[in-house]
Motif scaffolding. Structure first.
Motif, PDB file in Angstrom:
ATOM      1  N   LEU A 224       0.843  -0.944   0.098  1.00 16.11           N
ATOM      2  CA  LEU A 224       0.201  -0.220   0.077  1.00 16.11           C
ATOM      3  C   LEU A 224       1.128   1.418   0.149  1.00 16.11           C
ATOM      4  N   ASP A 225       1.987   1.267   0.526  1.00 12.95           N
ATOM      5  CA  ASP A 225       2.913   2.522   0.796  1.00 12.95           C
ATOM      6  C   ASP A 225       3.089   2.861  -0.535  1.00 12.95           C
TER       7      ASP A 225
ATOM      8  N   SER B  97       1.988   1.453  -3.588  1.00 15.97           N
ATOM      9  CA  SER B  97       0.863   1.859  -4.465  1.00 15.97           C
ATOM     10  C   SER B  97       0.611   3.492  -4.428  1.00 15.97           C
ATOM     11  N   ARG B  98       0.487   3.545  -3.091  1.00 17.94           N
ATOM     12  CA  ARG B  98       0.687   5.502  -2.625  1.00 17.94           C
ATOM     13  C   ARG B  98       1.323   6.401  -3.217  1.00 17.94           C
ATOM     14  N   HIS B  99       2.906   5.749  -3.780  1.00 23.66           N
ATOM     15  CA  HIS B  99       3.508   5.988  -3.739  1.00 23.66           C
ATOM     16  C   HIS B  99       3.716   6.818  -5.197  1.00 23.66           C
TER      17      HIS B  99
ATOM     18  N   GLU C 178       1.203   6.714  -7.473  1.00 21.54           N
ATOM     19  CA  GLU C 178       0.673   7.518  -7.437  1.00 21.54           C
ATOM     20  C   GLU C 178      -0.826   6.309  -8.189  1.00 21.54           C
ATOM     21  N   ARG C 179      -1.261   4.898  -7.560  1.00 23.87           N
ATOM     22  CA  ARG C 179      -2.008   4.767  -7.948  1.00 23.87           C
ATOM     23  C   ARG C 179      -1.216   3.609  -9.694  1.00 23.87           C
TER      24      ARG C 179
ATOM     25  N   GLU D 162      -5.914   1.312  -5.128  1.00 25.81           N
ATOM     26  CA  GLU D 162      -5.063   1.972  -4.734  1.00 25.81           C
ATOM     27  C   GLU D 162      -3.851   1.838  -5.764  1.00 25.81           C
ATOM     28  N   TYR D 163      -4.240   0.786  -6.572  1.00 23.40           N
ATOM     29  CA  TYR D 163      -2.561   0.636  -7.765  1.00 23.40           C
ATOM     30  C   TYR D 163      -3.596  -0.106  -8.854  1.00 23.40           C
TER      31      TYR D 163
ATOM     32  N   PRO E 242     -11.024  10.209  -4.804  1.00 24.22           N
ATOM     33  CA  PRO E 242     -10.380   8.271  -5.317  1.00 24.22           C
ATOM     34  C   PRO E 242     -11.141   8.143  -6.748  1.00 24.22           C
TER      35      PRO E 242
END
Length: 193
Positions: free
Chosen positions: A34-35, A37-39, A41-42, A83-84, A102
């Motif tokens: 998740l980290d 994926s957010r880094h 930007e999906r 998220e990705y 989102p």
């Protein structure tokens, strides 16, 4: 001597179960995927190495799936946030308009219904966009998806018959869902709200 060997074996089993031999725990993998994926930007700004790292964690989590029949579990129902993904079209790569906020997916296996929704910025004007779908489960984790209606702001129209695919839910717990799509794409979603 036998007692010492037994203690050594027990110590080794504890060491293995704590992830020192088999790798990170499920919770640690979830946090890492998740980290990253957010880094990225999906997936919008990911490199090939980052995509490979995410796929590697994705596959490890799939092997740890705690829910053996995801489509029969009530956990799959509800609102999920993307998220990705590796899907360029869902990310809007090369298209007009930028996704803001989102990207959501509502799943309702009781009524065999799904809905994807997002807000898209078209030249400074934010417009809601959504597509509804009918689900046709094929087994406990795979469902065919027939898209039914597209909406762009207040305008709605029927989706062409050719708008179909499938979703294969390969990991599900109370707050994370991993899915594979019919075009080889992967999706990482977290429970929304």
């Amino acid at each position: 001597m036998k007692a010492f060997l037994l203690l050594l074996c027990l110590h080794s089993l504890c060491w293995i179960s704590n992830g020192l031999v088999f790798g990170p725990s499920k919770d640690k993998l979830k946090a890492e995927i998740l980290d990253l994926s957010r880094h990225v930007e999906r997936g919008l700004v990911s490199t090939e190495d980052q995509n490979k790292a995410i796929l590697n964690m994705f596959e490890k989590l799939e092997r740890m799936n705690p829910t053996k029949s995801p489509l029969k579990s009530n956990l799959v129902n509800g609102l999920w946030s993307l998220e990705y993904t590796t899907s360029a079209s869902i990310l809007g790569k090369g298209g007009v308009g930028k996704r803001v906020g989102p990207i959501l997916q509502k799943i309702d296996t009781n009524n065999l219904y799904a809905e994807n929704s997002e807000m898209v910025d078209y030249f400074g004007i934010k417009v809601p966009r959504k597509i509804t779908a009918e689900l046709d489960p094929q087994n406990n984790q795979l469902t065919k998806v027939q898209f039914k209606q597209l909406s762009l702001g207040p305008i709605a129209f029927d989706a062409p018959e050719a708008f179909k695919g499938y979703l294969n839910v390969t990991y599900l717990d109370k707050d994370l869902r991993l899915t594979r799509g019919d075009k080889g794409n992967i999706f990482i979603l977290t429970r929304y709200g």
